[in-house]
Design an enzyme around this catalytic site. Structure first.
Site, PDB file in Angstrom:
ATOM      1  N   CYS A 165       0.418  -0.182  10.274  1.00 17.69           N
ATOM      2  CA  CYS A 165      -0.147  -1.153   9.323  1.00 17.69           C
ATOM      3  C   CYS A 165       0.881  -2.117   8.723  1.00 17.69           C
ATOM      4  CB  CYS A 165      -0.871  -0.409   8.215  1.00 17.69           C
ATOM      5  SG  CYS A 165      -1.806  -1.549   7.155  1.00 17.69           S
ATOM      6  N   CYS A 201       0.849  -1.194   0.000  1.00 19.00           N
ATOM      7  CA  CYS A 201       0.000   0.000   0.000  1.00 19.00           C
ATOM      8  C   CYS A 201       0.886   1.245   0.000  1.00 19.00           C
ATOM      9  CB  CYS A 201      -0.900  -0.008   1.240  1.00 19.00           C
ATOM     10  SG  CYS A 201      -2.003   1.417   1.284  1.00 19.00           S
ATOM     11  N   CYS A 226     -17.328  -8.098   4.686  1.00 16.29           N
ATOM     12  CA  CYS A 226     -16.558  -6.859   4.490  1.00 16.29           C
ATOM     13  C   CYS A 226     -15.307  -7.160   3.679  1.00 16.29           C
ATOM     14  CB  CYS A 226     -16.116  -6.288   5.824  1.00 16.29           C
ATOM     15  SG  CYS A 226     -17.472  -6.006   6.952  1.00 16.29           S
ATOM     16  N   CYS A 276       0.564   4.602   6.986  1.00 12.09           N
ATOM     17  CA  CYS A 276      -0.049   4.429   8.311  1.00 12.09           C
ATOM     18  C   CYS A 276       0.923   3.621   9.190  1.00 12.09           C
ATOM     19  CB  CYS A 276      -1.387   3.715   8.183  1.00 12.09           C
ATOM     20  SG  CYS A 276      -2.430   4.428   6.890  1.00 12.09           S
ATOM     21  N   CYS A 290     -20.036  -4.756   2.742  1.00 16.64           N
ATOM     22  CA  CYS A 290     -19.247  -3.624   3.229  1.00 16.64           C
ATOM     23  C   CYS A 290     -17.914  -3.649   2.492  1.00 16.64           C
ATOM     24  CB  CYS A 290     -19.024  -3.776   4.735  1.00 16.64           C
ATOM     25  SG  CYS A 290     -17.942  -2.494   5.415  1.00 16.64           S
ATOM     26  N   ARG A 297     -18.360  -1.706  17.278  1.00 24.76           N
ATOM     27  CA  ARG A 297     -17.748  -2.971  16.854  1.00 24.76           C
ATOM     28  C   ARG A 297     -16.402  -3.214  17.530  1.00 24.76           C
ATOM     29  NH1 ARG A 297     -18.156  -5.724  12.041  1.00 24.76           N
ATOM     30  NH2 ARG A 297     -19.542  -4.101  11.327  1.00 24.76           N
ATOM     31  N   CYS A 342     -19.377   3.334   8.095  1.00 20.35           N
ATOM     32  CA  CYS A 342     -18.685   2.600   9.154  1.00 20.35           C
ATOM     33  C   CYS A 342     -17.397   3.366   9.403  1.00 20.35           C
ATOM     34  CB  CYS A 342     -18.397   1.169   8.696  1.00 20.35           C
ATOM     35  SG  CYS A 342     -17.353   0.252   9.851  1.00 20.35           S
TER      36      CYS A 342
HETATM   37  N1  SAM Z   1      -6.682   0.645   3.137  1.00 20.09           N
HETATM   38  C1  SAM Z   1      -7.959   1.022   3.605  1.00 20.09           C
HETATM   39  C2  SAM Z   1      -7.922   2.200   4.528  1.00 20.09           C
HETATM   40  O1  SAM Z   1      -6.997   2.368   5.291  1.00 20.09           O
HETATM   41  O2  SAM Z   1      -8.903   2.967   4.518  1.00 20.09           O
HETATM   42  C3  SAM Z   1      -8.722  -0.094   4.248  1.00 20.09           C
HETATM   43  C4  SAM Z   1      -8.078  -1.133   5.109  1.00 20.09           C
HETATM   44  S1  SAM Z   1      -7.360  -0.575   6.627  1.00 20.09           S
HETATM   45  C5  SAM Z   1      -6.468  -1.986   7.074  1.00 20.09           C
HETATM   46  C6  SAM Z   1      -8.728  -0.418   7.739  1.00 20.09           C
HETATM   47  C7  SAM Z   1      -8.455  -0.013   9.174  1.00 20.09           C
HETATM   48  O3  SAM Z   1      -7.902  -1.098   9.890  1.00 20.09           O
HETATM   49  C8  SAM Z   1      -7.495   1.129   9.443  1.00 20.09           C
HETATM   50  O4  SAM Z   1      -8.101   2.369   9.255  1.00 20.09           O
HETATM   51  C9  SAM Z   1      -7.154   0.894  10.896  1.00 20.09           C
HETATM   52  O5  SAM Z   1      -8.077   1.583  11.717  1.00 20.09           O
HETATM   53  C10 SAM Z   1      -7.313  -0.611  11.074  1.00 20.09           C
HETATM   54  N2  SAM Z   1      -6.019  -1.267  11.263  1.00 20.09           N
HETATM   55  C11 SAM Z   1      -5.093  -1.512  10.321  1.00 20.09           C
HETATM   56  N3  SAM Z   1      -3.999  -2.117  10.842  1.00 20.09           N
HETATM   57  C12 SAM Z   1      -4.241  -2.242  12.171  1.00 20.09           C
HETATM   58  C13 SAM Z   1      -3.489  -2.776  13.260  1.00 20.09           C
HETATM   59  N4  SAM Z   1      -2.268  -3.269  13.103  1.00 20.09           N
HETATM   60  N5  SAM Z   1      -4.038  -2.767  14.479  1.00 20.09           N
HETATM   61  C14 SAM Z   1      -5.295  -2.253  14.652  1.00 20.09           C
HETATM   62  N6  SAM Z   1      -6.031  -1.731  13.663  1.00 20.09           N
HETATM   63  C15 SAM Z   1      -5.527  -1.715  12.439  1.00 20.09           C
HETATM   64 FE1  SF4 Z   2      -2.827   1.234   3.409  1.00 17.52          FE
HETATM   65 FE2  SF4 Z   2      -2.820   0.008   5.746  1.00 17.52          FE
HETATM   66 FE3  SF4 Z   2      -3.072   2.645   5.653  1.00 17.52          FE
HETATM   67 FE4  SF4 Z   2      -5.104   1.076   4.780  1.00 17.52          FE
HETATM   68  S1  SF4 Z   2      -4.336   1.228   6.870  1.00 17.52           S
HETATM   69  S2  SF4 Z   2      -4.264   2.915   3.787  1.00 17.52           S
HETATM   70  S3  SF4 Z   2      -3.928  -0.655   3.935  1.00 17.52           S
HETATM   71  S4  SF4 Z   2      -1.281   1.477   4.981  1.00 17.52           S
END
Ligand code: SAM
Ligand code: SF4
Ligand code: DTB
Length: 328
Positions: free
Chosen positions: A59, A52, A96, A56, A127, A259, A187
């Site tokens: 992630c 990606c 989802c 973040c 979703c 949730r 959501c």
């Molecule tokens: N890439 C898309 C986005 O960020 O909008 C969708 C998938 S992303 C993995 C969805 C959410 O998962 C993130 O906004 C975050 O809140 C949560 N998330 C991701 N990695 C995580 C982690 N290691 N621990 C807890 N929550 C996590």
């Molecule tokens: Fe990409 Fe992970 Fe951020 Fe979603 S949460 S935008 S998958 S880096």
């Protein structure tokens, strides 16, 4: 009455109540708006994993860090359908689908639209979480039969820049506007345990509860620390702070599904029981979230039996319909 004018001071005083008072208030409000002892169950599937472009810091899927993750290209629609059928058979009411994209490209739209149509045709709620959307994409997803779009604010406006630099807090709010304007259900929630302060958790709850319409679904994720990411070694948040965040969310947004999302796997049955007492009424079931392990269906079945909980039936909306719940 639903309120969208909560102040930070009001939210702070709820958050800081003696725990039993907070739980009692949250569970009382919960029972005014939802069927007691009934939990909505969703299943998650990653339809495109890793690489990606976003940064973040929590992630596993960000290309900016060195997490031990096998990236996968878009998975075939028929494979997604088989997973959705299995999710339905195991008692999930919502499926989802998540992709590690900054936003869907136009070339991805036929793929996701086809998927939504086919999953919806199985009688499941749908979703998606695909990153940022423009208004035309949101409308096309709605027209294809999408019910919910997940896009989290993640944390407070003040703490946000410590966590993500490649898209802004306002970018996220814009996507939520497009989703809402298209008539999709929203959501949106966040993550706790990112090293944020109590004020940041209150700030996140303030942003969510003062949106013009509360999100119908509010995921409260607990950080799952991922080796190789900048937050791998952040100090673990006390579970009671997670419980307080959930209970406060329930009081602020009485009609929203709250949730329990990421982080459930590491929690004991009694931690989860407290979270349900605090008004949480939705979980992800299954062995895996997107890339990390989840509590697993066997453990959830035991937990539901132990606590006397039942799963909300597919396609059933407790806000409008008498509840006829079934056991998972
Ligand atoms: N890439 C898309 C986005 O960020 O909008 C969708 C998938 S992303 C993995 C969805 C959410 O998962 C993130 O906004 C975050 O809140 C949560 N998330 C991701 N990695 C995580 C982690 N290691 N621990 C807890 N929550 C996590
Ligand atoms: Fe990409 Fe992970 Fe951020 Fe979603 S949460 S935008 S998958 S880096
Ligand atoms: C949300 O708020 N939590 C889910 C869902 N929306 C897409 C994702 C949790 C991901 C946890 C980390 C992983 O499995 O990669």
């Amino acid at each position: 009455m639903l309120r969208n004018d909560w102040t930070r001071a009001e939210i702070h005083s709820l958050y800081q109540l003696p725990l039993m008072d907070l739980l009692f208030q949250a569970q009382s409000i919960h029972r005014q708006h939802f069927e007691k002892n009934t939990i909505q169950v969703s299943t998650l599937l990653s339809i495109k994993t890793g690489k990606c472009p976003e940064d973040c810091k929590y992630c596993s899927q960000s290309a900016h860090y060195d997490a031990d993750l096998e990236a996968e290209k878009r998975i075939a629609v028929d494979k997604v359908i088989r997973e959705a059928q299995a999710a339905k058979a195991s008692g999930s009411s919502r499926f989802c689908m998540g992709a590690a994209w900054r936003n869907p490209h136009e070339r991805d739209m036929p793929y996701v639209l086809e998927m939504v149509k086919e999953v919806k045709a199985l009688g499941l709620e749908t979703c998606m979480t695909l990153g940022m959307l423009n208004s035309s994409q949101a409308t096309r997803l709605k027209d294809a039969g999408l019910d919910y779009y997940n896009h989290n604010l993640d944390t407070s406006r003040e703490y946000y820049a410590n966590i993500i630099s490649t898209r802004t807090f306002d970018d996220r709010l814009n996507t939520l506007d497009h989703v809402r304007d298209a008539g999709l259900k929203v959501c949106s929630g966040g993550i706790v345990g990112l090293g944020e302060s109590e004020q940041d958790r209150i700030g996140l709850l303030h942003e969510l509860s003062t949106l013009p319409i509360h999100p119908e679904s509010v995921p409260i994720n607990m950080l799952v620390p991922i080796a190789g990411t900048p937050l791998a070694d952040v100090e673990k948040l006390d579970v009671i702070d997670w419980i307080r965040t959930i209970a406060t969310a329930r009081i602020l947004m009485p009609k929203s599904y709250i949730r329990l999302s990421a982080g459930r796997e590491s929690l004991s049955d009694s931690d989860q029981a407290l979270a349900f007492m605090a008004g949480a009424n939705s979980i992800f079931s299954g062995e895996k979230l997107l890339t990390t392990p989840n509590a697993g269906q066997g453990r959830d079945q035991q937990l539901f039996a132990k606590l006397g909980l039942v799963a909300e039936k597919p396609q059933l909306n407790v806000r409008e319909t008498a509840v006829d719940a079934m056991a998972i």
